[in-house]
Scaffold this motif. Structure first.
Motif, PDB file in Angstrom:
ATOM      1  N   UNK A 240      52.084  18.486   4.609  1.00 20.94           N
ATOM      2  CA  UNK A 240      50.904  18.413   4.545  1.00 20.94           C
ATOM      3  C   UNK A 240      49.544  18.282   5.782  1.00 20.94           C
ATOM      4  N   UNK A 241      50.325  17.627   6.807  1.00 25.17           N
ATOM      5  CA  UNK A 241      49.645  17.368   7.958  1.00 25.17           C
ATOM      6  C   UNK A 241      49.315  18.721   8.774  1.00 25.17           C
ATOM      7  N   UNK A 242      49.921  19.685   8.420  1.00 20.30           N
ATOM      8  CA  UNK A 242      49.704  21.014   8.985  1.00 20.30           C
ATOM      9  C   UNK A 242      48.511  21.783   8.221  1.00 20.30           C
ATOM     10  N   UNK A 243      48.191  21.302   7.037  1.00 20.47           N
ATOM     11  CA  UNK A 243      47.062  22.066   6.273  1.00 20.47           C
ATOM     12  C   UNK A 243      45.685  21.305   6.613  1.00 20.47           C
ATOM     13  N   UNK A 244      44.947  22.374   7.262  1.00 22.19           N
ATOM     14  CA  UNK A 244      43.246  21.866   7.324  1.00 22.19           C
ATOM     15  C   UNK A 244      42.700  21.385   6.265  1.00 22.19           C
ATOM     16  N   UNK A 245      42.722  22.026   4.833  1.00 24.96           N
ATOM     17  CA  UNK A 245      42.202  21.250   3.548  1.00 24.96           C
ATOM     18  C   UNK A 245      42.674  20.108   3.427  1.00 24.96           C
ATOM     19  N   UNK A 246      43.929  19.624   3.468  1.00 26.41           N
ATOM     20  CA  UNK A 246      44.654  18.569   3.252  1.00 26.41           C
ATOM     21  C   UNK A 246      44.207  17.352   4.073  1.00 26.41           C
ATOM     22  N   UNK A 247      44.109  17.481   5.268  1.00 26.28           N
ATOM     23  CA  UNK A 247      43.909  16.850   6.440  1.00 26.28           C
ATOM     24  C   UNK A 247      42.328  16.476   6.074  1.00 26.28           C
ATOM     25  N   UNK A 248      41.274  17.431   5.883  1.00 28.65           N
ATOM     26  CA  UNK A 248      40.137  17.232   5.838  1.00 28.65           C
ATOM     27  C   UNK A 248      39.637  16.495   4.309  1.00 28.65           C
ATOM     28  N   UNK A 249      40.588  16.612   3.328  1.00 27.11           N
ATOM     29  CA  UNK A 249      40.274  15.765   2.125  1.00 27.11           C
ATOM     30  C   UNK A 249      40.783  14.537   2.480  1.00 27.11           C
ATOM     31  N   UNK A 250      41.930  14.348   3.156  1.00 31.91           N
ATOM     32  CA  UNK A 250      42.342  12.834   3.500  1.00 31.91           C
ATOM     33  C   UNK A 250      41.250  12.167   4.338  1.00 31.91           C
ATOM     34  N   UNK A 251      40.595  12.914   5.345  1.00 32.33           N
ATOM     35  CA  UNK A 251      39.813  12.253   5.819  1.00 32.33           C
ATOM     36  C   UNK A 251      38.596  11.770   5.518  1.00 32.33           C
ATOM     37  N   UNK A 252      38.149  12.541   4.520  1.00 32.64           N
ATOM     38  CA  UNK A 252      37.051  12.164   3.672  1.00 32.64           C
ATOM     39  C   UNK A 252      37.188  10.721   2.855  1.00 32.64           C
ATOM     40  N   UNK A 253      38.645  10.667   2.277  1.00 30.80           N
ATOM     41  CA  UNK A 253      38.949   9.495   1.606  1.00 30.80           C
ATOM     42  C   UNK A 253      38.750   8.311   2.491  1.00 30.80           C
ATOM     43  N   UNK A 254      39.467   8.583   3.867  1.00 30.02           N
ATOM     44  CA  UNK A 254      39.409   7.644   4.890  1.00 30.02           C
ATOM     45  C   UNK A 254      38.255   7.108   5.000  1.00 30.02           C
ATOM     46  N   UNK A 255      37.208   8.019   5.666  1.00 26.83           N
ATOM     47  CA  UNK A 255      35.983   7.410   6.406  1.00 26.83           C
ATOM     48  C   UNK A 255      34.967   6.912   5.357  1.00 26.83           C
ATOM     49  N   UNK A 256      34.963   7.608   4.158  1.00 29.49           N
ATOM     50  CA  UNK A 256      33.711   7.139   3.253  1.00 29.49           C
ATOM     51  C   UNK A 256      34.399   6.125   2.281  1.00 29.49           C
ATOM     52  N   UNK A 257      35.805   6.603   1.739  1.00 29.91           N
ATOM     53  CA  UNK A 257      35.924   5.975   0.255  1.00 29.91           C
ATOM     54  C   UNK A 257      37.086   4.819   0.995  1.00 29.91           C
TER      55      UNK A 257
END
Length: 341
Positions: A240-257
């Protein structure tokens, strides 16, 4: 007239049950509404992750997908807080560790149930059903303190119950809900435990940043072993860490949520009664439903999943409207029960 006034005073609730408002009460209310806005983003994001995982990891099981929608965000958030509060680990008190660990335990179980429930229900429905603790909180305080929370609170609770039954498409003939709805309602019980643990009076002097770090660290301690145990192999953990969309969605969850919402909650919730906080959090599904009307299509274009925008249905409008009305009515006068020992 003086005699009557005196009698009225003797019937009023004791000071311990009806404490004076905190000087920053209004600011706390606004900040908690901001937290609900940030949490509202999480429902369509987690739903998108649940659809992306089978594409990235077709051989992984459902529970790995659930755990990996939660564990990475708290791992990253913990590392960020450790970098921000470098001395927090050395200066953290036992009370702060106990409070953060308790909140982390309740939240971990609640999130796992909630995320798994999202596999079987829509994001907006899950968001509304999560607020079932708005009924559980006044019931808990009424039983614990043997004080009636008042007609307004009970009426608001009934409105929430009506909204839950509509949104969950409750079958009155068989008295049954679907798996997704039951898991979400059960998760609400643990989120109530998180609210009550944060509100305990013996933790009143704890520092919000230290609490949040202990809470996030507890998530990592509990979830990291589960992720390893449920992963079929090592590549499953790394892919999953090699997928840009997965990393992007995870960062959204991390920073905002995660970093944003929980930091706000831990700093400001203690300045208002727990029952009022629970009712404010009912605004979360409203924000989530608005997000679910537009974000899924954007996530689909970005990550290559099939996730259509949700539609405004009568169930969402009526059921969500009942819960929103309950929140609005309750804010006309704060819940009377708030003390947590």
């Amino acid at each position: 007239m003086r005699l009557r006034a005196g009698r009225r005073r003797t019937r009023s609730a004791p000071a311990a049950v009806n404490p004076p408002r905190h000087p920053q009460h209004h600011q706390a209310v606004l900040m908690l509404f901001l937290a609900t806005l940030l949490w509202g983003v999480s429902f369509p994001v987690v739903k998108a992750l649940s659809l992306l995982h089978p594409i990235l990891l077709p051989g992984a099981g459902e529970w790995f997908s659930v755990i990996y929608a939660v564990a990475p965000r708290f791992t990253i958030a913990t590392l960020v807080l450790l970098a921000w509060h470098r001395r927090a680990v050395l200066t953290m008190t036992r009370a702060e560790l106990a409070q953060g660990a308790g909140m982390g335990l309740f939240a971990t179980i609640g999130l796992l149930l909630q995320v798994d429930g999202l596999h079987y229900t829509e994001a907006s429905t899950s968001a509304f059903l999560t607020q079932f603790y708005v009924i559980l909180l006044p019931v808990y305080f009424a039983l614990r303190q043997r004080v009636n929370p008042g007609a307004r609170v009970w009426f608001c609770a009934l409105l929430v119950l009506a909204g839950v039954s509509i949104l969950g498409r409750f079958d009155w003939r068989t008295f049954s809900l679907g798996r997704g709805e039951w898991e979400t309602l059960l998760s609400s019980l643990f989120f109530m435990g998180q609210i009550l643990w944060l509100q305990r009076r013996k933790f009143a002097g704890n520092r919000a940043g230290h609490i949040t770090l202990a809470m996030f660290g507890t998530h990592v301690v509990l979830l990291a072993p589960l992720a390893v145990l449920t992963a079929p192999d090592l590549p499953t953990l790394l892919t999953p860490w090699t997928s840009a969309p997965w990393v992007g969605l995870t960062l959204i969850l991390t920073l905002f949520c995660t970093l944003g919402s929980f930091s706000i909650m831990n700093a400001w919730q203690r300045k208002i009664p727990a029952t009022e906080a629970g009712l404010i959090y009912c605004a979360e599904p409203v924000f989530s439903s608005l997000m679910a009307l537009s974000l899924p299509a954007l996530f689909s274009l970005w990550s290559g999943i099939d996730y259509a925008n949700e539609q405004l249905t009568w169930a969402l409008l009526v059921g969500g409207g009942c819960i929103l009305l309950a929140n609005s009515l309750a804010q006309l006068r704060s819940g009377r029960l708030s003390s947590v020992g």
